[in-house]
Design a protein around this motif. Structure first.
Motif, PDB file in Angstrom:
ATOM      1  N   ARG A 113      -0.882  -9.175  -1.972  1.00 29.39           N
ATOM      2  CA  ARG A 113      -0.757  -7.717  -1.970  1.00 29.39           C
ATOM      3  C   ARG A 113      -0.765  -7.192  -3.411  1.00 29.39           C
ATOM      4  O   ARG A 113       0.047  -7.600  -4.243  1.00 29.39           O
ATOM      5  N   PHE A 114      -1.690  -6.284  -3.681  1.00 33.91           N
ATOM      6  CA  PHE A 114      -1.851  -5.702  -5.007  1.00 33.91           C
ATOM      7  C   PHE A 114      -1.326  -4.273  -5.016  1.00 33.91           C
ATOM      8  O   PHE A 114      -1.470  -3.544  -4.038  1.00 33.91           O
ATOM      9  N   LEU A 115      -0.767  -3.885  -6.161  1.00 30.96           N
ATOM     10  CA  LEU A 115      -0.295  -2.522  -6.373  1.00 30.96           C
ATOM     11  C   LEU A 115      -1.250  -1.785  -7.298  1.00 30.96           C
ATOM     12  O   LEU A 115      -1.780  -2.358  -8.253  1.00 30.96           O
ATOM     13  N   LEU A 116      -1.471  -0.515  -7.015  1.00 30.16           N
ATOM     14  CA  LEU A 116      -2.281   0.345  -7.868  1.00 30.16           C
ATOM     15  C   LEU A 116      -1.460   1.589  -8.185  1.00 30.16           C
ATOM     16  O   LEU A 116      -1.093   2.355  -7.281  1.00 30.16           O
ATOM     17  N   LYS A 117      -1.145   1.788  -9.460  1.00 31.90           N
ATOM     18  CA  LYS A 117      -0.310   2.913  -9.865  1.00 31.90           C
ATOM     19  C   LYS A 117      -0.960   4.240  -9.500  1.00 31.90           C
ATOM     20  O   LYS A 117      -2.182   4.354  -9.432  1.00 31.90           O
ATOM     21  N   ALA A 118      -0.109   5.246  -9.275  1.00 35.79           N
ATOM     22  CA  ALA A 118      -0.591   6.593  -8.972  1.00 35.79           C
ATOM     23  C   ALA A 118      -0.365   7.494 -10.180  1.00 35.79           C
ATOM     24  O   ALA A 118       0.652   7.381 -10.878  1.00 35.79           O
TER      25      ALA A 118
ATOM     26  N   LEU B  81      -0.229   2.993  -4.602  1.00 35.47           N
ATOM     27  CA  LEU B  81      -0.992   2.477  -3.472  1.00 35.47           C
ATOM     28  C   LEU B  81      -0.878   0.958  -3.465  1.00 35.47           C
ATOM     29  O   LEU B  81      -0.590   0.332  -4.491  1.00 35.47           O
ATOM     30  N   CYS B  82      -1.105   0.354  -2.312  1.00 30.75           N
ATOM     31  CA  CYS B  82      -1.156  -1.104  -2.239  1.00 30.75           C
ATOM     32  C   CYS B  82      -2.197  -1.521  -1.209  1.00 30.75           C
ATOM     33  O   CYS B  82      -2.509  -0.776  -0.275  1.00 30.75           O
TER      34      CYS B  82
ATOM     35  N   ALA C  90       5.763  -4.043  -1.662  1.00 27.01           N
ATOM     36  CA  ALA C  90       5.073  -5.144  -2.335  1.00 27.01           C
ATOM     37  C   ALA C  90       5.931  -5.616  -3.500  1.00 27.01           C
ATOM     38  O   ALA C  90       6.670  -4.836  -4.104  1.00 27.01           O
ATOM     39  N   MET C  91       5.830  -6.898  -3.801  1.00 26.74           N
ATOM     40  CA  MET C  91       6.518  -7.437  -4.973  1.00 26.74           C
ATOM     41  C   MET C  91       5.706  -7.066  -6.210  1.00 26.74           C
ATOM     42  O   MET C  91       4.497  -7.303  -6.268  1.00 26.74           O
TER      43      MET C  91
ATOM     44  N   PRO D  17      10.446  -7.039  -8.878  1.00 24.50           N
ATOM     45  CA  PRO D  17      11.179  -6.192  -7.927  1.00 24.50           C
ATOM     46  C   PRO D  17      10.279  -5.721  -6.789  1.00 24.50           C
ATOM     47  O   PRO D  17       9.050  -5.627  -6.936  1.00 24.50           O
ATOM     48  N   ALA D  18      10.891  -5.413  -5.656  1.00 28.07           N
ATOM     49  CA  ALA D  18      10.143  -4.860  -4.521  1.00 28.07           C
ATOM     50  C   ALA D  18       9.829  -3.396  -4.797  1.00 28.07           C
ATOM     51  O   ALA D  18      10.683  -2.651  -5.286  1.00 28.07           O
TER      52      ALA D  18
END
Length: 297
Positions: free
Chosen positions: A90-95, A102-103, A263-264, A272-273
């Motif tokens: 799972r990837f995170l994308l900053k807003a 977003l993930c 997401a981690m 962190p979550a």
């Protein structure tokens, strides 16, 4: 004693309903006395130890225990190896304009394009881990002269013009450094700092359930308008257009169904979550995922 079941929903004596087309061998379960079991249908290193009345084959998955009239456990004559689900990453994308990022999920051990700077002949690619949550290895190509491969245990440099290969182990708790051309690497037991004077990236070393993996974080973005890769993505711009009955976000005039998830955040040492809006990779990237995948690193 062999029994066969070839029809779906056929009753196994009086205990269960099944939908199999295999031959099963009755193998008695262990009682509290630890009675021996027949092992002709299972591998010799399988151990059955249970002081209750239920014994499951450790390499097979059952929705329920299959029992005959005599209380024997029914196991396949032939070992059926269950399909192993691919690892989900799972990837995170900053807003840019909202508090929640977003993930999106990427499944399997894909090779991904992390960073590409054509003007400096620099590319960074990563191979996702098939079991852990991040990258198995990260490969840096610099001016077609140096190939630097980083794993959780070592750094390997291959010099194209000399054919020389240099390997350094990452088993030190104190700082250490290494230089290949204009690329400098400084590492500790927690991270590897990589820089060529124009681009700086920190590769964090994480561990989860005993498995070690890498996670790259771009600290200094290279200048230029033609920078590509997952690490070069700009923060997402979206607006919330609906919460009931199901949430929707609007990105570039497109309304997208999303789910509130978590997401981690492996960009930090403690991981962190982070609460996020989960959507497809294509919706989050606003491009096809295959634009970021490679055949090899």
């Amino acid at each position: 004693m062999n029994k066969s079941f070839t029809r779906c929903n056929q009753k196994i004596d009086i205990k269960h309903t099944v939908c199999f087309d295999y031959y099963f061998t009755a193998i008695r379960h262990l009682g509290r006395g630890g009675a021996a079991v027949r092992a002709d249908a299972v591998a010799s290193d399988d151990v059955y130890e249970d002081d209750t009345t239920t014994v499951l084959h450790p390499r097979l998955t059952y929705d329920s225990t299959l029992l005959g009239l005599d209380g024997a456990l029914l196991l396949p004559d032939r070992a059926i190896v269950p399909a192993i689900a691919p690892q989900r990453h799972r990837f995170l994308l900053k807003a840019a304009n909202q508090s929640l990022p977003l993930c999106f999920d990427v499944t399997g051990s894909l090779h991904l394009k992390l960073l590409e700077d054509p003007s400096r002949a620099l590319s960074v690619n990563g191979e996702l881990h098939s079991a852990a949550g991040g990258f198995k290895k990260i490969v840096i190509h610099h001016k077609k002269l140096h190939r630097i491969q980083i794993s959780p245990t070592e750094i390997t440099v291959r010099e194209a013009h000399t054919g020389r290969i240099i390997t350094e182990k990452l088993n030190t708790t104190s700082g250490h450094d290494m230089t290949s051309g204009s690329v400098t690497m400084i590492w500790t037991d927690k991270e590897i700092d990589v820089s060529d004077g124009h681009t700086r990236m920190v590769i964090l070393l994480h561990e989860k359930a005993g498995g070690k993996f890498l996670w790259p974080v771009l600290r200094t973005r290279p200048s230029g308008d033609n920078i590509e890769g997952l690490l070069a993505l700009q923060p997402a711009v979206y607006e919330e257009v609906q919460q009931v009955p199901s949430p929707k976000l609007k990105i570039k005039d497109q309304e997208i169904d999303v789910t509130r998830a978590s997401a981690m955040d492996y960009n930090f040492d403690l991981a962190p979550a982070q609460v996020c809006w989960l959507m497809t990779a294509e919706s989050a990237l606003q491009r096809q995922l295959q634009d970021f995948t490679l055949q090899q690193s």
